[in-house]
Design a protein around this motif. Sequence first.
Motif, PDB file in Angstrom:
ATOM      1  N   GLN A  72     -72.342  25.360 -17.098  1.00  0.00           N
ATOM      2  CA  GLN A  72     -73.660  25.888 -17.466  1.00  0.00           C
ATOM      3  C   GLN A  72     -73.686  27.415 -17.533  1.00  0.00           C
ATOM      4  OE1 GLN A  72     -75.866  24.032 -14.360  1.00  0.00           O
ATOM      5  NE2 GLN A  72     -76.062  22.081 -15.440  1.00  0.00           N
ATOM      6  N   THR A 119     -80.681  24.515 -13.391  1.00  0.00           N
ATOM      7  CA  THR A 119     -79.809  25.267 -14.290  1.00  0.00           C
ATOM      8  C   THR A 119     -80.319  26.697 -14.449  1.00  0.00           C
ATOM      9  OG1 THR A 119     -79.365  23.231 -15.453  1.00  0.00           O
ATOM     10  CG2 THR A 119     -78.792  25.258 -16.592  1.00  0.00           C
ATOM     11  N   ARG A 174     -78.250  30.098 -13.701  1.00  0.00           N
ATOM     12  CA  ARG A 174     -78.000  31.116 -14.734  1.00  0.00           C
ATOM     13  C   ARG A 174     -78.545  32.472 -14.323  1.00  0.00           C
ATOM     14  NH1 ARG A 174     -78.929  27.124 -19.734  1.00  0.00           N
ATOM     15  NH2 ARG A 174     -76.799  26.324 -19.744  1.00  0.00           N
ATOM     16  N   TRP A 196     -72.262  22.923 -12.571  1.00  0.00           N
ATOM     17  CA  TRP A 196     -72.714  24.303 -12.855  1.00  0.00           C
ATOM     18  C   TRP A 196     -71.696  25.209 -13.545  1.00  0.00           C
ATOM     19  CZ3 TRP A 196     -69.943  28.099 -10.514  1.00  0.00           C
ATOM     20  CH2 TRP A 196     -69.271  27.789  -9.320  1.00  0.00           C
TER      21      TRP A 196
END
Lengths: 263, 193
Positions: B75, B8, B12, B72
Amino acid sequence: ASTTRDGRVDYADGEALNSFEDITSYNNFYEFGTGKSDPARYAHTLELKPWTLRVDGECEAGGDFDLHQLIATLPSEERIYRLRCVEGWSMVIPWRGFELGPFLQRFAPTDKARYVAFETAVKPKQMRLNASGIDWPYREGLRMDEAMNPLSFMATGLYDKPLPRQNGAPMRLVVPWKYGFKSIKSIVRIRFTASEPQTTWNMLQPREYGFYANVNPTVDHPRWSQARERRIGELFKRDTLMFNGYAEQVAGLYDGMDLRKYY
Amino acid sequence: MPAWRPSTGHIRLLCFALCAIPLGQAAWWIASAQLGVNPIETLTHHSGQWALRLLLVTLAMSPLQRLARWRWPLQIRRQLGLWSFFYLLCHFAVYLVFDLSLSLARLGEEVLERPYITVGFAALLLLTPLAVTSTRGWQRRLRRNWKRLHRLVYPAAVLACVHFIWKVKVSEPEPFIYLTVLLVLFAVRLRRA
């Protein structure tokens, strides 16, 4: 107006000129696209020779003229004018050319001629003509007394150079107290008429663009304010002047007219 | 050997780097005097364009997650929304400082009298509480109301498209492309409902 050291007649109260680069790389000429840099990018394909100017309508000496021959016989002068675009930006530009009134008189307009209409060239192989909704040719017009005002000008040059294609070569109108779209480019036809001619922006959006299109800070565009403008080269906006600063010379043309109605 | 899966954190970070590109671009243009003949217009357009584009990308994340069954998109959704809001603030700041010379009186006048400003400003007002309450703390505090509140993103996106459409002088394809994308995203959501 005063004369500068370069022999130009300054109708912009000594304000700094915009650079040749600014004037030739940021403007509108919708035949070549709607982006501000489109004219500079695409106008090179426009062929300037031969160039025929047709003059017709209510006049005695009309006809088809070889424009280059025609303008070679005319005395030219340089004038510095402010140009205010209806979009809210402005420039100060040194044009070379000749006064419109005496030029039009050569064609002996008759008593019936109350207006003069202009058309831009339409050359599908040399122009993109991809702006949606516009019925080509681009059209503009003036009332005869406006056309005869000594400020009305035909430009054939810019900064001691021949007029670049993107700025309306070989010949364009310059009416400095009106929004820039009145100053039609790359003219192929001049027609004297008895009634008010159709004009392109008025045909597109009659509520937003009138026939007169005088620069007027107190009459807003329906969608945006016209009270201020951004002079190219400055970061903050400045106040727009009535008739673009030419009220002394032209306000009398509109005596008794409601400028909210005749915008 | 197990397939490598980006964490993650990596996703990001990648999202952050991509979203910062338009900002870097603007900084580069300023530093190298490449903003063009009308620099303020360039900055206004650039920031507004990216605010709207990233808003649409944000709205595409949950359909993407559902249809492709990837994790994703959700996220990075909050981050995308915040980047969109950041460009929106830049857009508004340039307008307030350089077009209005920081005059609140002028701002009031424009908001009341210019419909394209009215809708643009309304979009800013709608999105501000969403940016403020985007944290986990606010999410917990507001509970079910958080979701309700964040539905304001839909009217805000419509207003942003209208703002763009009303601003251009003749109809140009770009704002209509954004509106079409938005309508497609709405359709995808309605189909599920």
